[in-house]
Motif scaffolding. Structure first.
Motif, PDB file in Angstrom:
ATOM      1  N   ILE A  95       4.409 -11.019  29.125  1.00  0.00           N
ATOM      2  CA  ILE A  95       4.439  -9.801  28.314  1.00  0.00           C
ATOM      3  C   ILE A  95       3.916  -8.691  29.217  1.00  0.00           C
ATOM      4  O   ILE A  95       3.014  -8.916  30.029  1.00  0.00           O
ATOM      5  CB  ILE A  95       3.602  -9.942  27.025  1.00  0.00           C
ATOM      6  CG1 ILE A  95       3.916  -8.814  26.053  1.00  0.00           C
ATOM      7  CG2 ILE A  95       2.123 -10.048  27.335  1.00  0.00           C
ATOM      8  CD1 ILE A  95       3.421  -9.078  24.633  1.00  0.00           C
ATOM      9  N   LEU A 107       8.929  -7.580  26.428  1.00  0.00           N
ATOM     10  CA  LEU A 107       9.212  -8.965  26.802  1.00  0.00           C
ATOM     11  C   LEU A 107      10.609  -8.991  27.411  1.00  0.00           C
ATOM     12  O   LEU A 107      11.606  -8.932  26.702  1.00  0.00           O
ATOM     13  CB  LEU A 107       9.106  -9.893  25.585  1.00  0.00           C
ATOM     14  CG  LEU A 107       8.967 -11.383  25.857  1.00  0.00           C
ATOM     15  CD1 LEU A 107       8.334 -12.087  24.651  1.00  0.00           C
ATOM     16  CD2 LEU A 107      10.317 -12.024  26.165  1.00  0.00           C
ATOM     17  N   LEU A 127       6.826 -13.127  20.255  1.00  0.00           N
ATOM     18  CA  LEU A 127       6.354 -11.865  20.814  1.00  0.00           C
ATOM     19  C   LEU A 127       4.962 -11.536  20.284  1.00  0.00           C
ATOM     20  O   LEU A 127       4.064 -11.162  21.057  1.00  0.00           O
ATOM     21  CB  LEU A 127       7.327 -10.739  20.472  1.00  0.00           C
ATOM     22  CG  LEU A 127       6.920  -9.325  20.891  1.00  0.00           C
ATOM     23  CD1 LEU A 127       6.738  -9.232  22.402  1.00  0.00           C
ATOM     24  CD2 LEU A 127       7.945  -8.311  20.410  1.00  0.00           C
ATOM     25  N   ARG A 130       2.315 -13.765  21.903  1.00  0.00           N
ATOM     26  CA  ARG A 130       1.969 -13.362  23.271  1.00  0.00           C
ATOM     27  C   ARG A 130       1.164 -12.063  23.285  1.00  0.00           C
ATOM     28  O   ARG A 130       0.299 -11.886  24.139  1.00  0.00           O
ATOM     29  CB  ARG A 130       3.234 -13.217  24.119  1.00  0.00           C
ATOM     30  CG  ARG A 130       3.980 -14.528  24.332  1.00  0.00           C
ATOM     31  CD  ARG A 130       5.056 -14.368  25.384  1.00  0.00           C
ATOM     32  NE  ARG A 130       6.028 -15.451  25.363  1.00  0.00           N
ATOM     33  CZ  ARG A 130       7.029 -15.578  26.228  1.00  0.00           C
ATOM     34  NH1 ARG A 130       7.199 -14.650  27.161  1.00  0.00           N
ATOM     35  NH2 ARG A 130       7.881 -16.579  26.143  1.00  0.00           N
ATOM     36  N   LYS A 131       1.452 -11.171  22.353  1.00  0.00           N
ATOM     37  CA  LYS A 131       0.619  -9.971  22.240  1.00  0.00           C
ATOM     38  C   LYS A 131      -0.835 -10.359  21.988  1.00  0.00           C
ATOM     39  O   LYS A 131      -1.756  -9.841  22.635  1.00  0.00           O
ATOM     40  CB  LYS A 131       1.104  -9.091  21.085  1.00  0.00           C
ATOM     41  CG  LYS A 131       2.337  -8.265  21.349  1.00  0.00           C
ATOM     42  CD  LYS A 131       2.636  -7.408  20.110  1.00  0.00           C
ATOM     43  CE  LYS A 131       3.929  -6.653  20.222  1.00  0.00           C
ATOM     44  NZ  LYS A 131       4.210  -5.859  18.985  1.00  0.00           N
ATOM     45  N   HIS A 135      -1.670  -9.321  25.696  1.00  0.00           N
ATOM     46  CA  HIS A 135      -1.553  -7.867  25.683  1.00  0.00           C
ATOM     47  C   HIS A 135      -2.744  -7.194  24.996  1.00  0.00           C
ATOM     48  O   HIS A 135      -3.387  -6.292  25.564  1.00  0.00           O
ATOM     49  CB  HIS A 135      -0.242  -7.490  24.991  1.00  0.00           C
ATOM     50  CG  HIS A 135       0.182  -6.067  25.148  1.00  0.00           C
ATOM     51  ND1 HIS A 135      -0.294  -5.063  24.341  1.00  0.00           N
ATOM     52  CD2 HIS A 135       1.065  -5.477  26.006  1.00  0.00           C
ATOM     53  CE1 HIS A 135       0.268  -3.917  24.693  1.00  0.00           C
ATOM     54  NE2 HIS A 135       1.092  -4.129  25.703  1.00  0.00           N
TER      55      HIS A 135
END
Length: 263
Positions: A95, A107, A127, A130-131, A135
């Protein structure tokens, strides 16, 4: 002193261990300068596709996975400027921390001619996962550091260190040795551009090879939106892929930046 904060868990040697989404270098520094390295690592956390995005080792060593040489340069600058630095600990292909949370390129599924197999069918839930893993903790660490600096009565000055490939596939070679990316704040940008242009042996790009006017990116989020002096510095990665080049560019940037920064 180096410390890390956790952003998830993974198995290491059969024991649950904390995964660290970022690293803080020179944490005890009281300098009003903060260095950032968004694309410091090509590491894939074990909880993301088993730690393998399906790319070859050659692709994972390319600029598509990280900013080659940027982490080492950031560490040298941290030591020479006496400033803290926050470095990511995940590949930009997991990411991209230099994109806003709603950016369509957050992504990447295809980058500079390479398809990223583990990202091809990543859905909205992946997504968001992964954030949360990478992130958000990275940006929360930056926010916390800036908050602490301002609480001490300082005006933080942010230096973001990146590198760029000399040539994208099927594109012409890039003529710049270094690029200065910026949006609307010129407090560091103008004098740094002037200083770099006085260097007789290099070509300097102004918002090249990329633009610094990307809403939601790291500098927009932590510099522009907070009204803080900031600049993003891009070095051509063949110039800093080895130790000699890293030391040379650290010395050059320290010499040029030191008169522009508060102590």
């Amino acid at each position: 002193m180096t410390t890390n904060n956790a952003a998830g868990l993974n198995m290491k040697g059969g024991v649950m261990a904390e995964y660290r989404a970022f690293e803080v270098v020179n944490e005890l520094s009281s300098s009003p300068v903060l260095l950032l390295c968004d694309h410091a690592s090509n590491f894939v956390p074990p909880t993301v596709s088993g730690g393998d995005l399906g790319l070859s080792a050659e692709d994972m060593a390319r600029h598509i996975a990280w900013d080659v040489g940027a982490a080492a340069l950031t560490r040298l600058l941290s030591a020479q400027l006496g400033a803290a630095a926050i470095l990511s600990n995940f590949s930009r292909l997991v990411i991209d921390p230099n994109r806003g949370p709603d950016d369509p390129t957050l992504l990447m599924k295809l980058y500079d001619g390479s398809i990223i197999p583990a990202n091809r069918h990543a859905d909205a839930a992946e997504l968001e996962r992964r954030k949360a893993l990478c992130h958000t903790p990275y940006h929360d660490a930056i926010t916390a550091r800036l908050d602490a600096m301002e609480a001490r009565g300082q005006t933080p000055h942010i230096l973001s260190i990146h590198s760029f490939t000399p040539q994208l596939r099927a594109r012409p070679p890039r003529p710049w040795h270094v690029g200065i990316l910026w949006d609307s704040d010129t407090r560091l940008v103008t004098p740094l551009l002037e200083a770099l242009r006085d260097e007789p042996d290099i070509v300097t790009g102004d918002n090249e090879p990329y633009t610094g006017r990307l809403e939601g990116d790291c500098m927009h989020r932590h510099g522009t939106m907070r009204g803080l002096p900031h600049v993003l510095i891009e070095i051509r990665n063949d110039l800093i892929s080895g130790e000699t080049g890293q030391q040379e560019w650290a010395a050059r940037l320290t010499r040029l930046l030191a008169p522009l920064l508060p102590t």
